[in-house]
Every structure is written in C-alpha cells, then in structure tokens.
Design an enzyme around this catalytic site. Structure first.
Site, mmCIF file in Angstrom:
data_model
loop_
_atom_site.group_PDB
_atom_site.id
_atom_site.type_symbol
_atom_site.label_atom_id
_atom_site.label_comp_id
_atom_site.label_asym_id
_atom_site.label_seq_id
_atom_site.Cartn_x
_atom_site.Cartn_y
_atom_site.Cartn_z
ATOM 1 N N LYS A 113 -63.671 24.005 -81.487
ATOM 2 C CA LYS A 113 -64.264 23.516 -80.236
ATOM 3 C C LYS A 113 -65.217 24.573 -79.692
ATOM 4 C CE LYS A 113 -62.895 21.414 -75.831
ATOM 5 N NZ LYS A 113 -61.794 20.763 -75.123
ATOM 6 N N ASP A 252 -61.363 8.275 -74.463
ATOM 7 C CA ASP A 252 -61.747 9.197 -75.546
ATOM 8 C C ASP A 252 -60.878 10.462 -75.512
ATOM 9 O OD1 ASP A 252 -63.384 9.508 -73.092
ATOM 10 O OD2 ASP A 252 -64.134 11.295 -74.103
HETATM 11 P P1 AMP Z 1 -64.828 15.989 -72.266
HETATM 12 O O1 AMP Z 1 -65.077 15.777 -70.815
HETATM 13 O O2 AMP Z 1 -64.650 17.430 -72.659
HETATM 14 O O3 AMP Z 1 -63.729 15.130 -72.792
HETATM 15 O O4 AMP Z 1 -66.161 15.546 -73.017
HETATM 16 C C1 AMP Z 1 -66.689 14.235 -72.985
HETATM 17 C C2 AMP Z 1 -67.801 14.114 -73.993
HETATM 18 O O5 AMP Z 1 -68.853 15.026 -73.678
HETATM 19 C C3 AMP Z 1 -67.398 14.432 -75.424
HETATM 20 O O6 AMP Z 1 -68.122 13.557 -76.255
HETATM 21 C C4 AMP Z 1 -67.828 15.867 -75.591
HETATM 22 O O7 AMP Z 1 -68.063 16.210 -76.919
HETATM 23 C C5 AMP Z 1 -69.096 15.915 -74.756
HETATM 24 N N1 AMP Z 1 -69.364 17.252 -74.213
HETATM 25 C C6 AMP Z 1 -68.690 17.890 -73.232
HETATM 26 N N2 AMP Z 1 -69.241 19.104 -72.986
HETATM 27 C C7 AMP Z 1 -70.271 19.227 -73.829
HETATM 28 C C8 AMP Z 1 -71.244 20.252 -74.077
HETATM 29 N N3 AMP Z 1 -71.251 21.400 -73.396
HETATM 30 N N4 AMP Z 1 -72.164 20.019 -75.033
HETATM 31 C C9 AMP Z 1 -72.179 18.872 -75.720
HETATM 32 N N5 AMP Z 1 -71.323 17.879 -75.538
HETATM 33 C C10 AMP Z 1 -70.368 18.042 -74.616
HETATM 34 MG MG MG Z 2 -62.953 14.704 -74.492
#
Ligand code: AMP
Ligand code: MG
Length: 488
Positions: A113, A252
């Site tokens: 990650k 997700d």
């Molecule tokens: P999360 O809120 O961490 O569950 O992320 C939701 C979505 O946003 C997922 O598809 C992650 O891979 C994407 N995501 C979150 N932070 C980033 C980042 N800094 N760069 C690229 N994608 C991100």
């Molecule tokens: Mg996520």
C-alpha cells in the site's frame, strides 16, 4: 522458514478475467528506511523474521526492487461510497505483489500500500503518508490481538518522498497481508459492467480458495452468500462489543471474508457514546458507531444485488435474514462474555441496554468500565460502586445496576471462573486515538519507542503489562474527541 531468496509467489488472481486488474510496477520511494516490522505476521507467512535484516527487504517493500516471480497488479473494483455507486475505483495506491502459499496450502496475499500511481489512481498521487500507515499498522495488530478478523501488516517503510495532504508529509508503504483482498466491490464492478460470466468465475474462485466445503452444497452460490453474511455479522458484532468504529464502511472496503479492512479514520470509543462519528468528513453520521450493524445490512444488500446473475431473490433475502439473526446472536454472546455470563437468559438484553444507557449518560470510559467490573467479586457487587469512582461522577445509578447484575449472576450454574474469563474478554489495552496520535508524532521525529510498546501490549491486550501501565489509563483531556483527518 522462508527467506527472500526462497520466497515464491503464486498469482492465482491474475489468472482471472483480465478486466480485474492491470500489471503495474511499483514506483520507488526516496531513501527508504524501516519504521517497524511485525514478526507475528512474518510467522503467518512462514517467513524467517531475520528477512528484515536482509538489505533487499527495504528495497522490495519500498518499490525499489521486485523479486523474481512477483507480478505486481492493481486490482480493479468499484463500489458504493457513502451510498453512491462509484464505477471508477480500484487499487489507486496499492498493488497485489503476489500470493504466498504456506506449507499447509494456506494462501496469503502480499499487498504493497502506497506503491505509487496506477491506472485507477484518478486524481490521487498513489501514495500513503507515514501517519496513516502507522494507524493501519497499529490497528491491524490491535484487532488481531483482540481476535477480531482483520487484515495484517508485516512492516512499514518510511521515506523522504514528499507528499501533499493538508500539509507536506512524507510517503510510506505498508506491507499488507490478508487471506484475500477481494471486496464486495469486485463483484459490483463485474455486475454493473455486465461481465456476468466473469462474475460467476470469481464466485467459483472464492469457493475454491476460501470455502471449498461449499462446492458440493446443493446451491453453492447461495451458501457462499450466506457464509459471507455470517462472517460480516461476526465481524460487526465484534466491533460493537469492543467499541470499534470503522469510519468508512463503503462497499469497496468490505472484505468478502469478513475481515476488518482498509483502516482509515477509524476509532476505538473512549467515553461510551453510541452516536460516535470517527470520520470527520462523515457529516451525516452515516458511519456512526451505532449505525454499523444497519450499514452492514445495506452493504450486504448491495452485494447481494450484484450477485443476482447467480442468486434468486429468496436466496438473497435468506442471506440478509441470516445476517440479522447472526449479528444479534453474536453480539449477545459477546456481551455475555464481557459480563461473565455463560448461559442465556431472556432478561439479558435489558441488562445490557440499561448498562449502556448508564455508560452513555455518565460518559464513562467503555473499556475501563468492563475491565474494572472484571475485578469486582460477586459478594462485593452491591457495595462495589466505589471501584468505579474514577469512571463515574456519580455512582448512585450504577448501584442499582450492580444489584441487578448480581441477581442475574445467581442464575449462573458456576461463577468460580467469572473474573478470570471476564478478564479474557475485556481488554485492558486498546488503541486509543490519542495513543496512535502520540506514536505518530514521535515516529515523525524518528522515535519508534511508543510504536514498539503499543505493539507489545496490543498483541496481548488482556494481559497485565506493569512496565507500561500508563498505556491503559484514561485518555488525557486533550486526547478525547481528537478529530482524525480522513486524508491518508
Ligand atoms: P480509501 O478511502 O482509502 O478506501 O480509498 C478509496 C479509493 O481511492 C481507492 O480506490 C483508493 O485506491 C483510492 N485512493 C485513495 N487515496 C489515494 C491516493 N493518494 N492516490 C490514488 N488513489 C487513492
Ligand atoms: Mg479502500
């Protein structure tokens, strides 16, 4: 024991539909260094803990090198975020590096990650900051120590790569280890894009790898859905009993194995407040602590709908009903264990709700209340309110509840083990927000001592750890109600 030279990878996920991911090479971090390593997780992988001393360890897990046989891949999925369908999700800042198979045939996904941009990064930079990586690292160890199903984290690697959030911070990687990284959102993606054959293939894959006993069931897909409903119920019942709020229960972030997954602005409750919202961007309180059971149902409904090419309505409804029933059963079971009750009585629900009402009214520390109760003998109970002086401003109302509790204990066949078993179900140490925050601030200055101490107590949260007793104390005033940014 495997070393980095003998570590082999299977890549069964990449043999599924090509639309389920893309090969991506990790982007290197600048001047990577080890922040922390968890030998308990290495053990799961049958990896010699000395791997951390191998210079390649940091290179590999900072995206500077890949091992032969690794084929890094960004998974594609979609999902419902705060109730809205988002088709554009996927591993935007992480990669599945490969699958480690142990000598017993168990599969562990190794996921990096914070490994840089992927085709699913949208506007993001593909990075994870040190702060959020430490939170996920500590939280997964805390949940594992509490025996709550979770993903794990093998290590955190820090770096000098700058990333911009509210402030400029440094990027890190977290090496995540889980039996599977499949989410409800994987199925939603295949359903909403009309890839129904691929959806069936993915369900077959899940049965083959994770629920092989279902292959010969009369309706394998209905049984699979029911099993996932059951696992989700067990996970959420455990969250409610321990006082854990996930904060971002988007589909997700829901694991098909019922693992606590994707730690963001989560929080363990200090003072008992059922409407606690740990994610300060959750304006409507959709993911408030007491909403989690209902959100679990909502998420399973969305998941069940995505399985309609494989399931009929009755099968979906059965699964959802099973979830509700199991959640209720499991939660009552967990609460009974917290109170040292070994048999079920119809008065129990009232006993729990009156207690929770009291804890809420007097803003009592949830963890310490139960831990303190695990020290009070039955004969002391009616006059035992002084044990709780540090937790209650006024213990008069508590006195009445303690008397009811003592009466309820009379129904028990044998209470000789009560205090011992209660201490095995009521942790002394939890990952309080302020402790995570202190560990982060110290780590940002290069001092990992608090991470080390927390990892020791969180691995055995039910034991006494006299040398770090301070980690079990009530939070200081500044440490309560900390606003946790959801940026990560
Ligand atoms: P999360 O809120 O961490 O569950 O992320 C939701 C979505 O946003 C997922 O598809 C992650 O891979 C994407 N995501 C979150 N932070 C980033 C980042 N800094 N760069 C690229 N994608 C991100
Ligand atoms: Mg996520």
């Amino acid at each position: 024991m495997k070393t980095l030279s003998t570590l082999m990878f299977a890549n069964s996920y990449s043999e599924l539909a090509t639309s389920l991911g893309m090969s991506v090479i990790p982007q290197p971090l600048d001047q990577p260094y080890l922040v922390h390593f968890n030998p308990l997780v290495a053990e799961k992988l049958e990896l010699d803990p000395a791997v951390v001393l191998d210079t390649r360890f940091i290179e590999i897990f900072s995206g500077n090198k890949i091992l032969a046989n690794m084929s890094p891949l960004a998974m594609k999925y979609s999902g419902h975020q705060f109730g809205q369908y988002n088709p554009d999700l996927g591993d935007g800042r992480g990669l599945l590096l490969g699958e480690v198979i142990t000598s017993t045939g168990k599969k562990w996904d190794l996921h990096l990650k914070g490994s840089g941009k992927t085709p699913y990064s949208r506007m993001g930079d593909g990075r994870a900051v040190l702060r959020s990586s430490i939170r996920e690292y500590l939280a997964s160890a805390a949940m594992a120590g509490l025996s709550i199903p979770t993903t794990h984290a093998l290590a955190i690697i820090g770096s000098q790569t700058s990333v911009i959030r509210e402030n400029v911070e440094t990027a890190a990687t977290l090496v995540r280890v889980a039996e599977s990284h499949l989410r409800f959102g994987h199925f939603e993606y295949l359903f909403y894009t009309g890839q129904h054959q691929e959806l069936q293939q993915l369900a077959d894959y899940v049965i083959e790898h994770h629920f092989p006993e279902l292959a010969s069931a009369p309706s394998p897909y209905a049984s699979l859905f029911k099993q996932i409903c059951q696992r989700t119920a067990a996970m959420i019942a455990a969250w409610q009993a321990v006082g854990f709020a996930h904060g971002v229960m988007n589909t997700d972030n829901m694991s098909i194995l019922g693992l606590t997954f994707d730690y963001g602005p989560f929080g363990f409750i200090d003072d008992y407040e059922p409407s606690y919202i740990c994610n300060h961007s959750d304006y409507s309180g959709r993911y408030a602590f007491d909403q989690q059971p209902a959100i679990g149902l909502w998420n399973l409904s969305a998941f069940g709908y995505a399985l309609t090419p494989l399931l009929n309505k009755t099968e979906i409804d059965d699964g959802l009903e099973h979830y509700q029933h199991q959640l209720q059963q499991q939660y009552s079971h967990n609460m009974r264990q917290k109170l040292g009750l070994t048999i079920a009585d119809e008065s129990d629900t009232q006993l729990f709700s009156e207690l929770l009402q009291l804890l809420k009214q007097y803003k009592v520390d949830y963890t310490l209340f139960f831990r303190t109760l695990s020290q009070v003998r039955i004969d002391e109970l009616p006059h035992g309110e002084h044990h709780f002086n540090a937790l209650f401003q006024c213990t008069l109302a508590l006195k009445t509840w303690l008397a009811c509790y003592q009466q309820r204990l009379q129904l028990e066949p044998d209470t000789r083990q009560r205090l011992t078993t209660m201490r095995q179900h009521n942790p002394k140490y939890i990952l309080r927000n302020y402790l995570a925050q202190q560990a982060i601030e110290e780590a940002e200055q290069g001092n990992y001592q608090l991470i080390e101490q927390l990892m020791t107590v969180l691995a055995h949260p039910f034991d006494e750890h006299e040398d770090v007793e301070k980690l079990a104390q009530l939070p200081p005033h500044w440490g309560k109600h900390l606003e946790i940014s959801c940026s990560s």
